[in-house]
Design an enzyme around this catalytic site. Structure first.
Site, short mmCIF file in Angstrom:
data_model
loop_
_atom_site.label_atom_id
_atom_site.label_comp_id
_atom_site.label_asym_id
_atom_site.label_seq_id
_atom_site.Cartn_x
_atom_site.Cartn_y
_atom_site.Cartn_z
N ASP A 42 -1.02 6.51 -7.22
CA ASP A 42 -1.40 5.45 -6.29
C ASP A 42 -1.40 4.11 -7.01
O ASP A 42 -2.06 3.95 -8.02
CB ASP A 42 -2.78 5.75 -5.71
CG ASP A 42 -3.22 4.73 -4.68
OD1 ASP A 42 -2.37 4.29 -3.88
OD2 ASP A 42 -4.41 4.37 -4.66
N ASP A 62 0.83 -1.20 0.00
CA ASP A 62 0.00 0.00 0.00
C ASP A 62 0.87 1.25 0.00
O ASP A 62 1.56 1.53 0.98
CB ASP A 62 -0.92 0.00 1.22
CG ASP A 62 -1.93 1.16 1.20
OD1 ASP A 62 -2.14 1.72 0.10
OD2 ASP A 62 -2.47 1.49 2.25
#
Length: 451
Positions: free
Chosen positions: A327, A116
């Site tokens: 991201d 992440d």
């Protein structure tokens, strides 16, 4: 100006593939770790091995991506400086789209963790569990590891936690935007990557109370954000890069053999003489969310037209809203609403195909493919980032997705309320280098399945 795509070239592929990604040709800090060794790890998509077609995998990822977008947009504006920061600053982005294999402890205990880039903490489930979710690998038992120690309350990484307390050691609570939480004791441990490289003294969360649905694919999470708790920040050389293969496989069902790659530390840089054109832009900062990788987008060109999008559409506001982050855990790119409408309008204008308004794919802009088409032409697309020569000219397959079976070609982008996100479809087959020392982000065209 555009890309010409010969459909007849892919007749064999089309016959066994539900979703065809168009191949198109252009026409127009250191926190205590003592080693500086880099390492390389294979990544797999969370849906790999699930017997999904490309279209199904994309739709599943888009559903997660929309939820992640909503969480990130809220979090960016309610960060540590918010009035009710005692509550809101404890929330982080949530799980990502890729899993990595690693081991913890001495002797090494293998497990799989979610990667992440939108959060910082590294953690795994630990015995004895008060509340733990089911995982494939054995739950880590710190009592059986000779290299485990508790992190003292006075450690600077204990102080870096958004919520902590002191009992027999540094106790933590870490919450995510999907209401999943992990609680436990902060420890220091040896982590092993690629079964070769062991990194000692990594601060991590040893979670004995872990609740929620956000972690079901892995046995923990590896945060790669910009904060001091993340794995990359704890390396002697705080740098990482990843290279993501194109979504799905070529046989209609997800191909698990095409692994993506994560490179950390000294291996993460750009290799002179082996790279294509390097596009580098500065990383911007949002004081309300210092962990996110913000980049400054100045504008977008479609075909030969620089779109009339005010730069303010992508500005980071003083209240923490807006801006653009890159991201790995969001699938398609989301653009601020008015900016996306300008992109959508220009594609409708330049694509010589009728627009489809059924919404059957879940994507916001699609076009009907002629049944007898041998090729289609799609306009070029360039993202103009801040910096000298920081124009990213995307390959056509990084923004147009064609589904021969349904007879549609779709733009792999969508609209958002405020924050924009540069998603992983747009990043595929690029080495994306995050350098926390130079505070830069670079894109390097790369055949990711050959790394």
């Amino acid at each position: 100006m555009g890309f010409s795509f010969p459909l007849k070239f892919l007749i064999v592929i089309v016959s066994v593939s539900i979703l065809l990604v168009l191949p198109v040709n252009s026409t127009s800090r250191n926190n205590g770790i003592k080693r500086s060794r880099g390492f390389q790890v294979s990544l797999r998509h969370v849906d790999s091995g699930g017997n999904f077609t490309k279209l199904e995998r994309l739709q599943r990822a888009m559903k997660r991506g929309r939820h992640r977008l909503n969480r990130l947009s809220v979090l960016a504006a309610v960060g540590p400086l918010a009035e009710d920061a005692d509550v809101k600053s404890q929330i982080h982005s949530g799980s990502g789209e890729f899993l990595m294999e690693l081991s913890i402890g001495t002797p090494p205990s293998p497990f799989e963790a979610i990667l992440d880039t939108g959060s910082d903490l590294v953690w795994t489930q630990c015995k004895p569990c008060r509340q733990c979710f089911t995982q494939k690998s054995p739950i880590f038992d710190p009592k059986k590891s000779s290299s485990f120690s508790k992190l003292p309350c006075g450690h600077k990484l204990c102080a870096a936690l958004p919520m902590s307390s002191c009992d027999e050691g540094c106790e933590y609570t870490y919450a995510y935007g999907d209401y999943s939480t992990t609680q436990g004791t902060m420890g220091s441990e040896t982590f092993t990557f690629d079964d070769k490289v062991s990194i000692p003294n990594v601060a991590f969360g040893c979670g004995d109370d872990n609740e929620g649905t956000g972690f079901s694919q892995g046995a923990g999470l590896v945060g790669l954000g910009r904060g001091p708790l993340s794995l990359v920040s704890q390396l002697t050389e705080p740098k990482f890069s990843y290279c993501l293969t194109a979504i799905g496989g070529g046989d209609g069902i997800d191909d698990t053999s095409a692994k993506s790659t994560l490179l950390m530390g000294s291996l993460a840089g750009i290799k002179p003489g082996k790279s294509g054109k390097v596009v580098t832009t500065a990383l911007a900062k949002n004081p309300l969310q210092p962990s996110f990788y913000y980049i400054t987008l100045k504008g977008i060109t479609v075909g030969g037209t620089r779109l009339p999008i005010p730069e303010s559409s992508f500005n980071l506001a003083s209240d923490g809203s807006g801006g653009m982050i890159i991201d790995s855990g969001t699938t398609i790119t989301y653009l601020e609403g008015k900016a996306f409408e300008a992109v959508k309008k220009e594609f409708v204008k330049q694509m010589d195909l009728p627009a489809d308004t059924s919404g059957s794919t879940g994507l916001e802009l699609c076009f009907t493919l002629p049944a007898d088409a041998d090729d289609i032409t799609v306009p070029k697309m360039i993202f103009h980032f801040d910096g000298e020569d920081a124009d990213l000219d995307l390959p056509g397959e990084n923004y147009i997705i064609a589904d021969k079976s349904s007879g549609m070609a779709c733009l792999a982008m969508g609209s958002s309320g405020s924050m924009s996100i540069f998603g992983n479809v747009q990043q595929q087959n690029m080495l994306v280098v995050h350098d926390l020392t130079k505070e830069t982000l670079s894109f390097v065209p790369t055949q990711c399945d050959q790394l």
